[in-house]
Design a protein around this motif. Structure first.
Motif, PDB file in Angstrom:
ATOM      1  N   GLN A 107      64.725   3.878  95.430  1.00 53.45           N
ATOM      2  CA  GLN A 107      64.146   4.691  94.364  1.00 53.45           C
ATOM      3  C   GLN A 107      63.187   5.716  94.794  1.00 53.45           C
ATOM      4  O   GLN A 107      62.130   5.456  95.439  1.00 53.45           O
ATOM      5  N   TYR A 109      59.937   8.320  93.875  1.00 54.59           N
ATOM      6  CA  TYR A 109      58.882   8.382  92.916  1.00 54.59           C
ATOM      7  C   TYR A 109      58.047   9.639  93.272  1.00 54.59           C
ATOM      8  O   TYR A 109      57.982  10.214  94.328  1.00 54.59           O
ATOM      9  N   PRO A 152      60.727   9.214  88.199  1.00 48.97           N
ATOM     10  CA  PRO A 152      59.478   8.450  87.684  1.00 48.97           C
ATOM     11  C   PRO A 152      58.289   8.776  88.302  1.00 48.97           C
ATOM     12  O   PRO A 152      58.134   9.240  89.614  1.00 48.97           O
ATOM     13  N   PRO A 190      59.523   7.868  83.221  1.00 43.55           N
ATOM     14  CA  PRO A 190      58.421   6.720  83.276  1.00 43.55           C
ATOM     15  C   PRO A 190      57.309   7.116  83.914  1.00 43.55           C
ATOM     16  O   PRO A 190      57.279   7.750  84.938  1.00 43.55           O
ATOM     17  N   HIS A 290      59.427  -0.253  86.928  1.00 40.66           N
ATOM     18  CA  HIS A 290      60.315   0.706  86.873  1.00 40.66           C
ATOM     19  C   HIS A 290      61.851   0.126  86.484  1.00 40.66           C
ATOM     20  O   HIS A 290      62.423   0.971  85.581  1.00 40.66           O
ATOM     21  N   LYS A 294      63.343   2.122  83.056  1.00 43.83           N
ATOM     22  CA  LYS A 294      64.380   2.919  83.360  1.00 43.83           C
ATOM     23  C   LYS A 294      65.436   2.691  82.439  1.00 43.83           C
ATOM     24  O   LYS A 294      66.421   3.416  82.257  1.00 43.83           O
TER      25      LYS A 294
END
Length: 317
Positions: A107, A109, A152, A190, A290, A294
């Protein structure tokens, strides 16, 4: 290893334990039992000290010179995947405010946070973690970029406050912080906020609006530092301990007042005593939060965030 005033009993026991081990290795004397007793006493002393910390002692721990800073967390969480981004496209690149893209697992960020220095030279370079208006405008630029690409945002707060200099006010320090607060309430991705050290005044709020706001156990979050509060109320810094108690600035106080969502437990002795465990705990917490956020649509995220902040505080008609 540096020790704070209230940690001196720990320092004495650790020195005794080290001498005991040296004696055992350099002679034929069996000191196993003595070392074991010292280790047990050390463990008990640590538990007794750290479970009864005052608000001022937690403030001291949050400022510990060995405590990990924003870049330490980013490097530990992202490894070589972090790409720092610079500048506010208006004035300059503020070295007190860090921002860029990085990955935890698979992921991506957008990381944003204040960075302090490790010695005199780097502290001056980083302006002691106190951002100018261009720092907050850089942070906003990166947050809007993250929103554009559906990435995010993770905000790491560690600042004694926004820079209070005349030039900062001339360039619109108050407006920059207020603009960030407004834009963060309606950002459609987020936002995960972690207070990793000091969370002081508008300097912290400028990157502190989030869907989930978490504090590490030995950090503080307040409108003013204990020293400044003491100097205003008593015209002296001598009452900083009383001010720290009155401000209700610890993680426990903030959680009780529903101003933060969660407290992240630190290793015994503080985040600096076991950095690896701290980094793993923080990475796990970010990933868990997260995974929850999400699932929400952009509209749900914004509405939930707005409601969260609208419900803070107590007021009477």
């Amino acid at each position: 290893m540096e020790y704070l005033d209230f940690e001196l009993p720990i320092k004495e026991l650790e020195e005794q334990l080290d001498k005991c081990k040296v004696l055992g290795s350099e002679s034929d004397v069996d000191v196993t039992d003595t070392c074991t007793q010292l280790e047990k006493k050390l463990e008990k002393t640590k538990k007794d000290i750290y479970k009864n910390l005052t608000a001022w002692q937690r403030v001291q721990l949050s400022r510990h010179p060995s405590r990990p800073y924003t870049l330490d967390y980013i490097k530990a969480l992202c490894g070589n995947t972090f790409l720092e981004l610079h500048g506010d496209r208006n004035v300059k690149d503020d070295k007190a405010m860090i921002g860029g893209l990085g990955k935890i697992g698979d992921q991506t960020y957008m990381f944003i946070g204040q960075q302090k220095g490790y010695n005199t030279k780097t502290r001056q370079y980083r302006n002691f973690g106190m951002a100018n208006p261009e720092g907050y405008r850089k942070a906003l630029r990166l947050m809007k970029m993250a929103e554009k690409f559906g990435i995010p945002v993770v905000s790491l707060i560690d600042t004694p406050g926004a820079y209070p200099g005349i030039e900062a006010e001339e360039r619109g320090q108050g407006e920059a912080i207020a603009r960030n607060i407004l834009e963060m309430t309606r950002l459609k991705v987020p936002i995960i906020v972690l207070i990793i050290g000091e969370g002081a005044s508008g300097g912290a709020l400028g990157i502190g609006v989030g869907d989930k706001v978490m504090m590490l156990e030995n950090t503080w979050y307040s409108v003013i530092s204990p020293e400044s509060c003491s100097s205003i109320l008593w015209r002296s810094w001598e009452y900083k301990e009383q001010a720290a108690d009155a401000l209700k600035l610890t993680a426990t106080d903030m959680k009780k007042l529903h101003l933060v969502d969660d407290i992240i437990k630190e290793p015994l002795g503080g985040a600096h005593s076991d950095r690896e465990t701290t980094f793993k705990t923080v990475a796990k917490q970010i990933t868990t939060v997260h995974d929850e956020l999400k699932k929400l649509s952009p509209t749900e995220l914004v509405n939930q965030r707005m409601d969260k902040y609208a419900n803070m505080g107590v007021f009477k008609n």
